[in-house]
Design a protein around this motif. Structure first.
Motif, PDB file in Angstrom:
ATOM      1  N   ASN A  58       0.842  -1.201   0.000  1.00 29.49           N
ATOM      2  CA  ASN A  58       0.000   0.000   0.000  1.00 29.49           C
ATOM      3  C   ASN A  58       0.877   1.250   0.000  1.00 29.49           C
ATOM      4  N   PRO A  59       1.684   1.408  -1.064  1.00 29.69           N
ATOM      5  CA  PRO A  59       2.683   2.489  -1.035  1.00 29.69           C
ATOM      6  C   PRO A  59       2.072   3.890  -1.041  1.00 29.69           C
ATOM      7  N   LYS A  60       0.836   4.042  -1.533  1.00 34.84           N
ATOM      8  CA  LYS A  60       0.290   5.415  -1.550  1.00 34.84           C
ATOM      9  C   LYS A  60      -0.004   5.910  -0.131  1.00 34.84           C
ATOM     10  N   PRO A  61      -0.778   5.174   0.695  1.00 35.88           N
ATOM     11  CA  PRO A  61      -0.943   5.662   2.071  1.00 35.88           C
ATOM     12  C   PRO A  61       0.288   5.427   2.955  1.00 35.88           C
ATOM     13  N   CYS A  62       1.134   4.430   2.610  1.00 35.56           N
ATOM     14  CA  CYS A  62       2.229   4.016   3.509  1.00 35.56           C
ATOM     15  C   CYS A  62       3.586   4.055   2.813  1.00 35.56           C
ATOM     16  N   PRO A  63       4.040   5.230   2.371  1.00 33.28           N
ATOM     17  CA  PRO A  63       5.310   5.295   1.660  1.00 33.28           C
ATOM     18  C   PRO A  63       6.493   5.174   2.617  1.00 33.28           C
ATOM     19  N   LEU A  64       7.297   4.142   2.439  1.00 33.09           N
ATOM     20  CA  LEU A  64       8.427   3.907   3.353  1.00 33.09           C
ATOM     21  C   LEU A  64       9.614   4.800   2.994  1.00 33.09           C
ATOM     22  N   ILE A  65      10.050   5.581   3.965  1.00 34.20           N
ATOM     23  CA  ILE A  65      11.229   6.422   3.803  1.00 34.20           C
ATOM     24  C   ILE A  65      12.452   5.681   4.339  1.00 34.20           C
ATOM     25  N   GLU A  66      12.299   5.062   5.481  1.00 35.59           N
ATOM     26  CA  GLU A  66      13.389   4.271   6.064  1.00 35.59           C
ATOM     27  C   GLU A  66      12.785   3.269   7.044  1.00 35.59           C
ATOM     28  N   VAL A  67      13.346   2.060   7.042  1.00 31.07           N
ATOM     29  CA  VAL A  67      12.988   1.055   8.039  1.00 31.07           C
ATOM     30  C   VAL A  67      14.292   0.629   8.697  1.00 31.07           C
ATOM     31  N   TRP A 148     -10.858  11.697   5.906  1.00 30.91           N
ATOM     32  CA  TRP A 148     -11.959  10.727   6.021  1.00 30.91           C
ATOM     33  C   TRP A 148     -11.461   9.301   5.842  1.00 30.91           C
ATOM     34  N   ARG A 149     -12.132   8.378   6.499  1.00 30.20           N
ATOM     35  CA  ARG A 149     -12.016   6.964   6.134  1.00 30.20           C
ATOM     36  C   ARG A 149     -12.861   6.758   4.869  1.00 30.20           C
ATOM     37  N   THR A 150     -12.319   6.036   3.884  1.00 32.90           N
ATOM     38  CA  THR A 150     -13.026   5.838   2.617  1.00 32.90           C
ATOM     39  C   THR A 150     -13.498   4.394   2.482  1.00 32.90           C
ATOM     40  N   ASN A 151     -14.185   4.134   1.355  1.00 34.24           N
ATOM     41  CA  ASN A 151     -14.554   2.751   1.035  1.00 34.24           C
ATOM     42  C   ASN A 151     -13.470   2.058   0.193  1.00 34.24           C
ATOM     43  N   ILE A 152     -12.286   2.687   0.095  1.00 29.38           N
ATOM     44  CA  ILE A 152     -11.172   2.066  -0.638  1.00 29.38           C
ATOM     45  C   ILE A 152     -10.386   1.212   0.355  1.00 29.38           C
ATOM     46  N   ALA A 153     -10.503  -0.114   0.217  1.00 33.10           N
ATOM     47  CA  ALA A 153      -9.804  -0.999   1.153  1.00 33.10           C
ATOM     48  C   ALA A 153      -8.316  -1.037   0.825  1.00 33.10           C
ATOM     49  N   PRO A 163      -9.438   0.374   5.980  1.00 33.76           N
ATOM     50  CA  PRO A 163      -9.730   1.292   4.877  1.00 33.76           C
ATOM     51  C   PRO A 163      -8.608   2.305   4.674  1.00 33.76           C
ATOM     52  N   THR A 164      -8.510   2.809   3.444  1.00 32.57           N
ATOM     53  CA  THR A 164      -7.592   3.906   3.166  1.00 32.57           C
ATOM     54  C   THR A 164      -8.176   5.195   3.727  1.00 32.57           C
ATOM     55  N   VAL A 165      -7.374   5.933   4.482  1.00 34.27           N
ATOM     56  CA  VAL A 165      -7.765   7.268   4.936  1.00 34.27           C
ATOM     57  C   VAL A 165      -7.227   8.271   3.916  1.00 34.27           C
ATOM     58  N   VAL A 166      -8.071   9.240   3.557  1.00 37.53           N
ATOM     59  CA  VAL A 166      -7.627  10.273   2.607  1.00 37.53           C
ATOM     60  C   VAL A 166      -7.666  11.650   3.253  1.00 37.53           C
ATOM     61  N   SER A 167      -6.826  12.538   2.728  1.00 37.71           N
ATOM     62  CA  SER A 167      -6.921  13.957   3.081  1.00 37.71           C
ATOM     63  C   SER A 167      -7.497  14.679   1.864  1.00 37.71           C
ATOM     64  N   MET A 168      -8.194  15.786   2.109  1.00 39.78           N
ATOM     65  CA  MET A 168      -8.848  16.505   1.011  1.00 39.78           C
ATOM     66  C   MET A 168      -8.415  17.965   1.011  1.00 39.78           C
ATOM     67  N   ARG A 169      -8.095  18.458  -0.180  1.00 44.04           N
ATOM     68  CA  ARG A 169      -7.783  19.876  -0.362  1.00 44.04           C
ATOM     69  C   ARG A 169      -8.640  20.418  -1.503  1.00 44.04           C
ATOM     70  N   ALA A 228      -4.110   9.956  -0.633  1.00 50.18           N
ATOM     71  CA  ALA A 228      -3.891   8.968   0.421  1.00 50.18           C
ATOM     72  C   ALA A 228      -3.189   9.657   1.587  1.00 50.18           C
ATOM     73  N   CYS A 229      -3.528   9.253   2.801  1.00 45.24           N
ATOM     74  CA  CYS A 229      -3.108   9.993   3.997  1.00 45.24           C
ATOM     75  C   CYS A 229      -2.304   9.104   4.942  1.00 45.24           C
ATOM     76  N   GLY A 230      -1.290   9.718   5.556  1.00 51.38           N
ATOM     77  CA  GLY A 230      -0.405   9.016   6.486  1.00 51.38           C
ATOM     78  C   GLY A 230      -1.066   8.583   7.782  1.00 51.38           C
ATOM     79  N   VAL A 231      -2.335   8.972   7.974  1.00 46.24           N
ATOM     80  CA  VAL A 231      -3.070   8.466   9.132  1.00 46.24           C
ATOM     81  C   VAL A 231      -3.382   6.975   8.930  1.00 46.24           C
ATOM     82  N   THR A 232      -3.440   6.543   7.654  1.00 42.09           N
ATOM     83  CA  THR A 232      -3.787   5.160   7.341  1.00 42.09           C
ATOM     84  C   THR A 232      -2.937   4.123   8.074  1.00 42.09           C
TER      85      THR A 232
END
Lengths: 266, 266
Positions: A58-67, A148-153, A163-169, A228-232
């Protein structure tokens, strides 16, 4: 956004030094402009493989910078010299999915089996939009985005699903193409939008009532654009009620040594 | 490249069915054009976290297409219906870093603790170059690319460390910018070049003597251009001598259901 302390030094290393000794415990927005800030998730090794897999899927909500390897406290790749236990202004500690503490240092909680995840943050792509002349209401009014929490799993991985959480602008229709272009440059900071236009199409019933953050007013010609939002990742990790987990406190991010440009795909 | 069987069906699902029943055991180049082919690495869960971390830290040589949970044999995300134990034409089995078997099916070796990694492959970005009018000598002459171990160290992770392996293609200087552009679209298939021009700068002493693959002749005006190579993850994994590991046999790739376009960043 909340507190802009213009007298602070602007280099990540200097700012982290001040945070480390407990002299700054506020939100990090507008600090070290041009440097990548990161979301923090710390989990025991027991849960780390599944969570790493979840982020990979799920790289869009969870983009890894470093592990970081189990027990390691220095993010050697993005921020040599930093200490993940002390260099964020505020943390949240969860046990069995419940928040139990909100300390400014987690050295007393450190264990050899803890794996640290640093994830990309919307500050990076928002700065790219502002630099491209796309105004952001919440930047201008020191507010939070609407989320918001969306209907995109999300694609599940092991114990992790949700669910994927999104931010809106709100973006003017004349600037939507440009907004897609400039945010696409930063796939490791949520990247291109997930959805443009109709909130109901992604399961959002009321655009005036966000699940998290602040309501955004719309000017004539503006259209809701969703990223996609980093709250996910935090929401998803918590949903699985891990026995132990540490995150940053919302807005109190880890400031890396990486420049936004280092994160750009092109 | 080697064998082009024009009478084969061109859909991944149909090709995999033929491979599964043992009726095709040759290289997969030129099969299912436009679909993503993948490198295969299978490791026990014991080594999987470190290897996943290694790939996350070295996305150019080790671009992750899909990682499966321990014991899972169906790549549900990229190739629903496939079985990773039978749907590649040929495998290599390693014990303590030594190749012990080169079977056409690995069902007899399957274990509940095995984690499967599918990694992007150069076929995707090579097709993008050919489609963009950039000729590739090894495509036209049914040869392999030239590959070298370089002095560019991978970022280590746990037990895994080693040099980046690169592949080299001679590109006319008038087409280098275009080659950078079209390969940049596919970060999950090695992406943009690692180096353009001077082989010595990356530790290659003799451009006529590759460490692996075939020597590439240079036409007037052509410059050596180097990309990160999918040989890297296997070489690195083997170097750590894992007790048990399975890979594809060189050139005998896993054909996914994904289109090259699904892998494009933009």
């Amino acid at each position: 956004m909340a507190t802009i302390t213009r007298s602070l030094p602007n280099m990540p290393t200097e700012i982290r030094k001040i945070i480390r000794v407990g002299e700054y415990a506020d939100v990090t927005s507008a600090l070290a402009p041009g440097y990548v800030q990161a979301n923090l998730v710390i989990l025991p090794k027991e849960q780390a493989f599944d969570f790493l897999l979840f982020c990979q899927r799920n790289p869009k909500p969870c983009p890894l910078i470093e592990v970081m390897e189990p027990g390691v406290v220095e993010p050697k790749i993005t921020s040599p010299g930093a200490d993940i236990r002390s260099d964020l202004p505020k943390y949240r500690v969860f046990r069995n999915g419940e928040m139990v503490e909100e300390p400014t240092d987690i050295s007393h909680l450190w264990r050899k089996d803890l794996v640290t995840f640093l994830l990309g943050c919307s500050f990076t792509f928002e700065k790219a939009m502002v630099d491209a002349g796309i105004p952001l209401w919440h930047w201008e009014h020191a507010k939070n985005v609407a989320m918001w929490r969306t209907n995109i799993a999300c694609t599940p991985a092991g114990a992790f699903h949700g669910p994927t959480v999104v931010s809106m602008r709100p973006i003017h229709h004349k600037q939507i193409v440009r907004a897609v272009q400039v945010t696409s440059r930063f796939p490791n900071a949520h990247g291109a939008p997930l959805h443009i236009g109709n909130p109901e199409a992604i399961g959002i019933k009321d655009i005036t009532k966000p699940d998290y953050g602040d309501e955004q007013p719309f000017n004539p010609g503006q259209v809701p654009v969703f990223w996609a939002c980093g709250v996910t990742p935090q929401a998803v990790a918590l949903q699985s009620k891990p026995p132990f987990m540490i995150t940053h406190s919302p807005g109190h991010m880890f400031i890396t040594n990486m420049r936004d440009a280092d994160l750009a795909a092109l």
